[in-house]
Structure formats: C-alpha cells, structure tokens
Design a protein around this motif. Structure first.
Motif: not given
Length: 452
Positions: A298-308, A321-336
């Motif tokens: 969410r934070s990353i795409l907000r900044r990308v949108n502002r820069a673009l 679509f952007l997702c970030v995965l922590d391979p240690r915990t298997r937690d997966f987050y996304y914003t589309n």
C-alpha cells in the motif's frame, strides 16, 4: 534580244501565319497551352520547368504547398492563389492562401465557394470572367471582392483527388484565356504528382519511424524484465511477455528486497509504443527503489502513484498488482491498483480464488490511497498467477479467450513447476488463437510458487 529579257512576275505573297485555334473547354483533347507566339510559348515552358524544379526540391511538406501556390500565381499572372483540400464531409478547406507579393492571405480569406465546390465535387476545371456581356453568374464573394476572373482546377494523381488549386484577379485588363487554363492544368497535373509522391515518401518515413519506435519499445521491455527465474527460500518466481504487433507497456518484475523479502509486480501502461515503454521503465525504477525502504504494498504504490504523476500524461495511466512475501513466515500481502485480478491456485485441491482489485489505476489522481490485503499464508504447492488483460482479451474471430479459459489452463498445469505452469498457460492461449501473431496487446504472465 528581247527574248532574253522577260518581265519578271512578282512572287506570290506568303500566307499569313495563323494562330492555332484554342480547343473548347471540356472537349477531351490533350492539354494544349501553346498560343502560336514562339517566344511566349518558350517562356511558358521554361517557367513551367523551373516551377517544377523548385517545387520538387522543397523538402518541408508545409513549405511544399506554399511553393506550389506561389508558383501558380506567378505562372498565370494572378493576384491571389489558394489551395484547398477536402474535409470528411466533402467541403473545401483552405490550406494555403497567398498573394502576388508572396504574403499569406488572412486565415479566413473569402473566395468563390461555389466555384471551388464545383471543381472539388465534379473534378472538372472552371475558367470564368465577369463582364457585362458574359452570362456567368458570379457568387456573392466574387462581387464583394471585385474579382474579375477566376480559374480553378482539380489536383488529381493516380485517380486520387487531392484538392483544388484556384487563382483569381481583380484587374479588369487581366482575364484568363483557354490557353491559360490549359497551361494551369498542365502545372496542376505535375503538382499533383509531386504532392502525391511526397505524401508517399512521408508515409514511408513515418512508418519507418514507427517501426524504429516499436523496436526501441520492445528493446526497453526485454531489457527491464527479469531474464531468468528466481528461486529463494523454497519459492520460485518466473514470468514472460509475448510482445504485441504494437507493443504496449506491459511489465512484470520480481526481486529480493533489502530485508530479504520477495517482491513481485505485474503492470500495464495504457497506450502503445515508446511512450508507454518509458512509463513502464519509470514505474519499475520507482517500485524497486521504494521497496528498499518499505515492505507495505500500500505504502509503495502510494509513493509510485505520486512519482508517476510527474511523468505521465493526462490521458495515460498504469495498472499494477504488487505483492510482498516474507519467505520465513510465509505471510503474503498485496495491493491491486486496477490490474487484472491474479489467481491463487491451492496446491492440495487445485481450487482457485481471485485476488480482487483494491484501488484505481496509477496516474489517474495525484493523491489516492489503496487498500492492502493480507496476511495470507502460502502453503507448499500454492501458486499465485498474475497476468495482463492482453491474455484474457486474446481473440479468435469475434470471441475472446476469457478469464474462465485462463483458470482452466492454470488448473491443467497446476501440478508442474512454476516454469512448466507458465509455459503451459501460454501454450494453451496461443494454440486457441491461431492468429496470435496479430494480437494488439502484449501477453504477460508471471508466476509465484511455494515449492516447499
């Protein structure tokens, strides 16, 4: 002796030289502009050749039309020259208007609309003069401008009606004869050929520039997507773009962040060509840079949108679509941000679910927020398949490939590796559409798989 001195008879008087009669207009004869005056005819031919040489050597397309009109005025001794093209509804549009001194006429210069429309519609020349004995009914504009004579000829080459060339004069002592019209027609015929050839050259130049732009865009696209799969901590990531005939701004990327997270993105810039490719390159750079300081999609795409917003034109946007995965915990987050919904394939059941859109596309508004979804847990065998709308909108005749076929293909190849799944999805789609070489949008697929 007288027999030797005979009275001389006077030699017969020579027959007077007759000036060739001018053929009547519209008699179907060949173009004749001789007058019988050798010096005048020689000067006319020389002027005609010089005019053709000057017009042919004019490189700038806009200056070409100006030169054409200037030479037309000079050739026939007119006071004004006007060149018209046709609008979509067949009406004449004044492209160039010049006077005898080589100055531009006012943008909305008055002219005999009726004469020009007659020539444009019928393709036949008009030569008229206004005098007390004539039966020509002048238009209102001719009376207001005090025009005494007018010639108007079509510009035609290879059966293409390019426009109309018109000259007129207000001088009562200067009218246009039939030989003037024939001379003017000969000049117009040559002009039309030069104009058409120049248009053909310009079209080839434009086509070559477009080809070069598309090739540059494809090169940018090839160089900015990952060349080989990424395997890290029990996860595999791979992707592929099949460029369209008119390459767009499809984008996919995957990489390790500074804190050993795995980031993966798929995007699509509106439009085609080098402009879309440049926006795609900028977006890739922004995503990679911002992922080094944040793990929140969410934070990353907000900044990308502002820069673009500083780079992108008002009529362009980019979905992602952007997702970030922590391979240690298997937690997966996304914003589309307006991108086609990816598909999650469960490895144990081969059932699927969609990752829904959570916000509008990038570049639409400068300050917008997005919804972040997660955490989700990726179990061994689970696969996230991301793809652009070029895949679902692939066509065969009047039918689209569609999302349902994509999901069927994902399930069919779901037991294989990430690369096998990727290749299987492409193979099914391109086999379904025999005319895939003609598709008008990039086909992009990226796969994230939990191998263990």
């Amino acid at each position: 002796m007288s027999g030797f001195f005979r009275k001389r008879e006077a030699p017969p008087s020579p027959e007077p030289v007759k000036t060739p009669a001018e053929p009547p207009l519209g008699d179907g004869s060949q173009t004749i502009y001789v007058t019988g005056d050798a010096r005048r005819d020689t000067d006319r031919i020389r002027l005609l050749v010089d005019s053709l040489r000057e017009v042919s050597s004019t490189a700038d397309p806009d200056q070409l039309l100006v030169t054409m009109v200037d030479r037309a005025v000079k050739l026939v001794g007119a006071e004004r020259g006007l060149l018209f093209t046709a609008t979509k509804d067949g009406r004449p549009k004044l492209r160039v208007g010049r006077d005898a001194s080589g100055k531009d006429l006012p943008r909305h210069a008055a002219f005999s609309t009726r004469v020009v429309e007659t020539v444009l519609a019928g393709g036949k020349s008009v030569c008229e003069k206004i005098d007390a004995a004539g039966d020509f009914d002048p238009s209102r504009s001719m009376i207001d401008l005090n025009i005494r004579a007018v010639m108007s000829v079509p510009l035609v080459a290879q059966d293409q009606r390019l426009g109309v060339l018109c000259v007129d004069t207000r001088a009562s002592e200067r009218t246009f004869s039939r030989s003037d019209l024939r001379y003017f027609e000969a000049f117009a015929d040559m002009l039309a050929i030069v104009w058409l050839n120049r248009e053909a050259v310009e079209e080839r130049v434009r086509a070559e520039r477009m080809r070069q732009d598309l090739e540059l865009a494809r090169s940018i696209q090839r160089n900015l997507v990952p060349e080989r799969p990424l395997v890290w901590e029990g996860y595999s990531m791979c992707g592929r773009v099949v460029p369209a005939a008119e390459t767009g701004g499809d984008y996919f990327d995957f990489f390790r962040t500074r804190d050993d997270m795995l980031a993966m993105a798929v995007g699509d810039v509106s439009g085609h060509g080098i402009g879309a490719a440049m926006i795609m390159a900028a977006a890739r750079a922004y995503v990679r840079a911002f992922c080094q300081s944040s793990s929140s999609p969410r934070s990353i795409l907000r900044r990308v949108n502002r820069a673009l917003g500083l780079d992108i034109a008002d009529d362009m946007f980019m979905s992602m679509f952007l997702c970030v995965l922590d391979p240690r915990t298997r937690d997966f987050y996304y914003t589309n941000a307006g991108q086609t919904s990816p598909v999650l394939l469960h490895g144990d059941t081969l059932e699927t679910e969609d990752y829904r859109v959570t916000g509008m596309a990038l570049g639409v508004e400068h300050e917008i927020d997005f919804e972040e979804r997660g955490p989700y847990r990726l179990n061994p065998g689970d696969t996230v398949v991301m793809f652009s709308d070029g895949l679902t909108e692939l066509r065969k005749d009047d039918e689209q490939y569609g999302r349902a076929r994509v999901i069927e293909s994902i399930k069919r190849h779901g037991r294989g590796t990430a690369e096998q799944l990727l290749e299987g999805v492409f193979a099914d789609a391109l086999q379904w559409s025999p005319g895939h070489d003609l598709h008008v949008d990039d086909l992009t697929v990226a796969v994230l798989r939990a191998d263990s």
